[in-house]
Design a protein around this motif. Structure first.
Motif, mmCIF file in Angstrom:
data_model
loop_
_atom_site.group_PDB
_atom_site.id
_atom_site.type_symbol
_atom_site.label_atom_id
_atom_site.label_comp_id
_atom_site.label_asym_id
_atom_site.label_seq_id
_atom_site.Cartn_x
_atom_site.Cartn_y
_atom_site.Cartn_z
ATOM 1 N N UNK A 97 0.843 -1.204 0.000
ATOM 2 C CA UNK A 97 0.000 0.000 0.000
ATOM 3 C C UNK A 97 0.875 1.249 0.000
ATOM 4 N N UNK A 98 1.955 1.199 0.783
ATOM 5 C CA UNK A 98 2.889 2.331 0.795
ATOM 6 C C UNK A 98 3.484 2.526 -0.587
ATOM 7 N N UNK A 99 3.825 1.429 -1.247
ATOM 8 C CA UNK A 99 4.396 1.506 -2.594
ATOM 9 C C UNK A 99 3.450 2.267 -3.515
ATOM 10 N N UNK A 100 2.153 1.925 -3.436
ATOM 11 C CA UNK A 100 1.173 2.592 -4.294
ATOM 12 C C UNK A 100 1.081 4.082 -3.960
ATOM 13 N N UNK A 101 1.023 4.391 -2.680
ATOM 14 C CA UNK A 101 0.859 5.793 -2.272
ATOM 15 C C UNK A 101 2.050 6.647 -2.729
ATOM 16 N N UNK A 102 3.256 6.126 -2.576
ATOM 17 C CA UNK A 102 4.441 6.873 -3.034
ATOM 18 C C UNK A 102 4.386 7.080 -4.546
ATOM 19 N N UNK A 103 4.028 6.016 -5.279
ATOM 20 C CA UNK A 103 4.012 6.100 -6.738
ATOM 21 C C UNK A 103 2.957 7.093 -7.218
ATOM 22 N N UNK A 104 1.756 7.003 -6.682
ATOM 23 C CA UNK A 104 0.669 7.878 -7.166
ATOM 24 C C UNK A 104 0.949 9.330 -6.762
ATOM 25 N N UNK A 105 1.601 9.524 -5.613
ATOM 26 C CA UNK A 105 1.902 10.890 -5.172
ATOM 27 C C UNK A 105 2.944 11.544 -6.066
ATOM 28 N N UNK A 106 4.014 10.825 -6.385
ATOM 29 C CA UNK A 106 5.039 11.454 -7.226
ATOM 30 C C UNK A 106 4.496 11.650 -8.637
ATOM 31 N N UNK A 107 3.614 10.734 -9.077
ATOM 32 C CA UNK A 107 2.976 10.907 -10.386
ATOM 33 C C UNK A 107 2.054 12.125 -10.363
ATOM 34 N N UNK A 108 1.308 12.293 -9.276
ATOM 35 C CA UNK A 108 0.376 13.419 -9.161
ATOM 36 C C UNK A 108 1.098 14.753 -9.262
ATOM 37 N N UNK A 109 2.243 14.856 -8.613
ATOM 38 C CA UNK A 109 3.017 16.100 -8.654
ATOM 39 C C UNK A 109 3.537 16.343 -10.072
ATOM 40 N N UNK A 110 4.116 15.302 -10.699
ATOM 41 C CA UNK A 110 4.626 15.453 -12.066
ATOM 42 C C UNK A 110 3.497 15.854 -13.015
ATOM 43 N N UNK A 111 2.331 15.235 -12.832
ATOM 44 C CA UNK A 111 1.184 15.474 -13.702
ATOM 45 C C UNK A 111 0.681 16.914 -13.583
ATOM 46 N N UNK A 112 0.491 17.359 -12.348
ATOM 47 C CA UNK A 112 -0.088 18.693 -12.139
ATOM 48 C C UNK A 112 0.879 19.796 -12.560
ATOM 49 N N UNK A 113 2.165 19.593 -12.326
ATOM 50 C CA UNK A 113 3.143 20.605 -12.735
ATOM 51 C C UNK A 113 3.181 20.685 -14.267
ATOM 52 N N UNK A 114 3.176 19.526 -14.925
ATOM 53 C CA UNK A 114 3.170 19.492 -16.395
ATOM 54 C C UNK A 114 1.945 20.198 -16.960
ATOM 55 N N UNK A 115 0.786 19.913 -16.364
ATOM 56 C CA UNK A 115 -0.459 20.565 -16.780
ATOM 57 C C UNK A 115 -0.348 22.086 -16.691
ATOM 58 N N UNK A 116 0.216 22.534 -15.570
ATOM 59 C CA UNK A 116 0.357 23.982 -15.367
ATOM 60 C C UNK A 116 1.303 24.587 -16.394
ATOM 61 N N UNK A 117 2.366 23.873 -16.745
ATOM 62 C CA UNK A 117 3.303 24.362 -17.781
ATOM 63 C C UNK A 117 2.557 24.566 -19.092
#
Ligand code: NAG
Ligand code: NAG
Length: 340
Positions: A97-117
């Motif tokens: 579960x921790x593995x999933x949370x870390x993965x989705x969190x770092x993906x979420x940050x990359x995704x939202x920053x890219x969107x904003x760019x």
């Protein structure tokens, strides 16, 4: 939020992500100091990138929402109730579960920053203009592709710094870094080409295309599959470097895209505040399903209550000329099952 206030040695990015997602807009340098849960290096990055921090917040919220969606029918449901430790201790241990949370969190940050760019919100980045000209297939690149390289690099800097600053040699740091990267790979490896047609009545005489990120739901689906097939690993020293290798040597080695974990998960059946487990009492379950959402598995054999509840639906809808649809309200009684 209990875990936010008690500083533990095993820090979880989820804790500050949950915290970040709940603050108002971040627009001043001083705000960086006030964000509890950030480590000193992150406060520095925050101050140098104040305009990006609002996207980090959005990314964190995206990750939490997606986690709750993906796990809605499971015993561990990614809950972030205010009075309870964020995601529970399960996430501070090196579980699947921790593995999933870390993965989705770092993906979420990359995704939202890219969107904003791409949307032109940020001064530091814009579209990826390196893909341009005419493609071999004959369409025109628009010159405004999603700048995933920027989003990924920001996520690597901001999210991974937590593990790097602790010395990335502990097995837990290695696990977190691996899963952070796997999360970003779930976006990178699923980039797509989107196009728009121009010409008389959509004749597509001219087609312009750009590289776009997949919808975040797709990223969640990919990572949920990786969760189901996650590899249990242990640390081994090869020469002078420490690496994670599958615990069972008969399994084929994991790739960059796979999730890895160190500790097995609890069964999440019983309420256990000490370990941040909510238990499944009171959860809805499906009486006819044999899967994990079924009452047998969800309620861990404790049985369930059945209640009849009335739901109001739209029904016998008729199309009227011209042009509207009129429906009746139908009440029907359905059975609802909840775990004892
Ligand atoms: C998760 O489960 C708990 C009970 O175990 C429940 O109180 C909570 O509402 C659920 N959260 C979501 C997001 O479904
Ligand atoms: C319950 O499970 C059955 C069998 O898997 C499925 O067909 C049905 O749609 C489920 N019901 C609900 C309300 O999710």
């Amino acid at each position: 939020i209990a875990l936010l206030l008690t500083a533990t040695s095993t820090s979880s990015p989820v804790r500050y992500l949950a915290k970040l997602s709940s603050v108002g807009s971040i627009s001043e340098e001083e705000t960086c100091e006030k964000l509890k849960g950030l480590i000193q290096r992150q406060v520095q990055i925050c101050k140098r990138n104040v305009e990006v921090m609002d996207s980090v917040r959005r990314g964190a919220q995206l990750a939490i929402d997606e986690c709750q969606y993906q796990f809605r029918n499971r015993r561990w449901n990614c809950s972030t109730l205010d009075t309870l430790p964020v995601f529970g201790k399960v996430v501070t241990q090196g579980t699947r579960e921790a593995a999933f949370v870390y993965a989705i969190s770092s993906a979420g940050v990359a995704f939202a920053v890219t969107r904003a760019c791409s949307s032109g919100e940020l001064e530091k980045c814009g579209c990826d203009r390196s893909v341009h000209g005419v493609s071999p297939e004959g369409f025109q690149w628009s010159g405004c592709s999603d700048n995933i390289a920027y989003g990924v690099a920001f996520s690597q800097t901001f999210v991974d710094v937590r593990e790097r600053s602790k010395g990335s040699s502990s097995s837990r740091a290695l696990m977190n870094l691996h899963n952070n990267e796997a999360g970003r790979k779930a976006i990178l490896n699923n980039m797509r080409v989107e196009c728009k047609c121009h010409g008389v009545s959509g004749s597509c005489e001219v087609k312009t295309c750009w590289k776009a990120m997949p919808p975040f739901r797709k990223v969640g689906n990919v990572l949920k599959e990786k969760f189901d097939g996650a590899t249990e690993v242990e640390q081994r020293k090869i020469g002078s470097t420490k690496v994670l290798v599958p615990k069972n040597s008969q399994f084929k080695p994991h790739t960059d895209e796979d999730l890895v974990y160190l500790d097995s998960s609890p069964d999440f059946c019983e309420h256990d505040m000490k370990n941040g487990v909510l238990g499944t009492t009171g959860r809805h379950c499906n009486k006819t399903s044999k899967a994990i959402d079924g009452c047998e598995l969800m309620c861990c054999g404790r049985g369930f209550h059945t209640e009849e509840v009335e739901v109001v639906d739209r029904c016998s809808c008729k199309f009227h000329w011209c042009c509207y649809v009129k429906c009746k309200q139908c009440r029907k009684v359905v059975e609802m099952h909840t775990c004892r």
